[in-house]
Design an enzyme around this catalytic site. Structure first.
Site, PDB file in Angstrom:
ATOM      1  N   THR A 263       0.865  -1.177   0.000  1.00 56.98           N
ATOM      2  CA  THR A 263       0.000   0.000   0.000  1.00 56.98           C
ATOM      3  C   THR A 263       0.902   1.227   0.000  1.00 56.98           C
ATOM      4  O   THR A 263       1.446   1.604   1.031  1.00 56.98           O
ATOM      5  CB  THR A 263      -0.931   0.010   1.221  1.00 56.98           C
ATOM      6  OG1 THR A 263      -1.723  -1.182   1.214  1.00 56.98           O
ATOM      7  CG2 THR A 263      -1.864   1.223   1.185  1.00 56.98           C
TER       8      THR A 263
ATOM      9  N   LYS B 157      -6.978   1.085  -3.741  1.00 60.95           N
ATOM     10  CA  LYS B 157      -6.597   0.580  -2.416  1.00 60.95           C
ATOM     11  C   LYS B 157      -6.704   1.675  -1.364  1.00 60.95           C
ATOM     12  O   LYS B 157      -7.244   1.456  -0.262  1.00 60.95           O
ATOM     13  CB  LYS B 157      -5.173   0.018  -2.461  1.00 60.95           C
ATOM     14  CG  LYS B 157      -4.590  -0.367  -1.111  1.00 60.95           C
ATOM     15  CD  LYS B 157      -5.381  -1.445  -0.403  1.00 60.95           C
ATOM     16  CE  LYS B 157      -4.674  -1.840   0.904  1.00 60.95           C
ATOM     17  NZ  LYS B 157      -5.483  -2.781   1.694  1.00 60.95           N
TER      18      LYS B 157
ATOM     19  N   LYS C 203      -0.793   6.252   8.028  1.00 59.61           N
ATOM     20  CA  LYS C 203      -0.081   6.333   6.743  1.00 59.61           C
ATOM     21  C   LYS C 203      -1.028   6.275   5.563  1.00 59.61           C
ATOM     22  O   LYS C 203      -0.966   7.095   4.637  1.00 59.61           O
ATOM     23  CB  LYS C 203       0.959   5.207   6.671  1.00 59.61           C
ATOM     24  CG  LYS C 203       1.815   5.186   5.415  1.00 59.61           C
ATOM     25  CD  LYS C 203       1.321   4.205   4.367  1.00 59.61           C
ATOM     26  CE  LYS C 203       1.407   2.763   4.841  1.00 59.61           C
ATOM     27  NZ  LYS C 203       1.025   1.807   3.753  1.00 59.61           N
TER      28      LYS C 203
END
Length: 296
Positions: free
Chosen positions: A95, A171, A240
């Site tokens: 990711t 994503k 994040k």
């Protein structure tokens, strides 16, 4: 196929095991070499650098924690780009930011190598049970070549066109959706509890009335029980991912006000020392804001 695998964390290890179980010949690398021991027992060769894991393979898969780790493993000294054979393909399941994905696409193209972005949805237990959902993007011929690898990782695959960064956008959008869901769950549980309703009772109502998908029910259960360890997905990684979603929104001029709120709540959790707890620890933060004494 001969496959290199970079990154043996909570997600990478079961993903690599599924590739070995599917009959692929593996060479693996991880910064902490001891994490490769279970795969070594399955016949995998352990490399000393990402470059060594990428050398002489048809496909190399990476599953790394963040942009810094991915950039170092791919573009750094002894990185994947330096050794991956021409026409071999890097499948990035990490990711990472849209911007980094575009940089990796260019770096591999310039080196005569293929690049497919294929992040996954699911927690470590889903990875172990081959229940991940893969979202993949890249040149169609390259996606077809790596399909045996992608299908060995999970229960299904969605193809998103020929621009690899599209998979990263999806994503990040999906993880923002999950984070938003957890914030709503956390606030609802805090409101009910502050008004005298037991969390277990509210969870029963939730399951009976609202729960339609396992992901929603699982996080509701974690929040109701105050069970945030061990982490399937760390809160600091939630920070994040939501930050990357905000970065993508800024670049595309898409306002994401709830994402800004979520980022601040995740940042609060990290600042309070909760960064290594599961990201559903948003529930604990909501309790604290409501003045509820911590339970469970």
């Amino acid at each position: 196929m001969k496959v290199g695998f970079i990154g043996l964390g909570n997600m990478g290890t079961p993903m690599a095991k599924n590739l070995a179980d599917a009959g692929h010949e593996l060479v693996v690398w991880n910064r902490t070499a001891s994490k490769a021991d279970p795969l070594k027992q399955q016949g995998a060769r352990v490399a000393k650098t990402p470059a060594e894991a990428a050398r002489d393979v048809e496909v190399v898969v990476s599953m790394l924690a963040d942009d810094h780790a991915a950039e170092e493993a791919v573009l750094g000294k002894d990185g994947i780009v330096s050794a991956l054979p021409k026409n071999a393909i890097h499948v990035s399941s990490s990711t990472i930011s849209v911007a980094l994905s575009e940089r990796l696409t260019k770096a591999h193209t310039d080196a005569g190598q293929g690049y497919v972005s294929a992040p996954v949805f699911g927690r470590p237990e889903a990875a172990a049970g081959k229940q991940l959902w893969v979202v993949a993007a890249g040149p169609k011929a390259q996606v077809e070549r790596v399909r045996p690898v992608l299908t060995a990782l999970g229960r299904g695959l969605t193809e998103l066109g020929e621009r690899p960064s599209a998979a990263n956008t999806v994503k990040l959008s999906g993880n923002f959706l999950i984070a938003s869901m957890m914030e709503a769950l956390s606030e609802a549980f805090a409101l009910a509890e502050k008004c005298g309703v037991e969390r277990a009772a509210f969870l029963d109502v939730f399951k009976s009335v609202f729960a339609k998908a396992p992901i929603f029910e699982n996080y509701a259960g974690a929040i109701a029980k105050g069970q945030y360890s061990p982490a399937g997905f760390a809160l600091r990684l939630g920070l994040k991912d939501v930050s990357l979603a905000l970065e993508a929104g800024r670049a595309a001029e898409v306002p994401l006000p709830l994402a800004s709120l979520l980022r601040d709540h995740f940042l609060t959790g990290v600042a309070q020392g909760r960064g290594d707890e599961d990201w559903s620890a948003l529930g604990a933060l909501a309790q604290e804001r409501a003045g509820i004494t911590k339970k469970g």
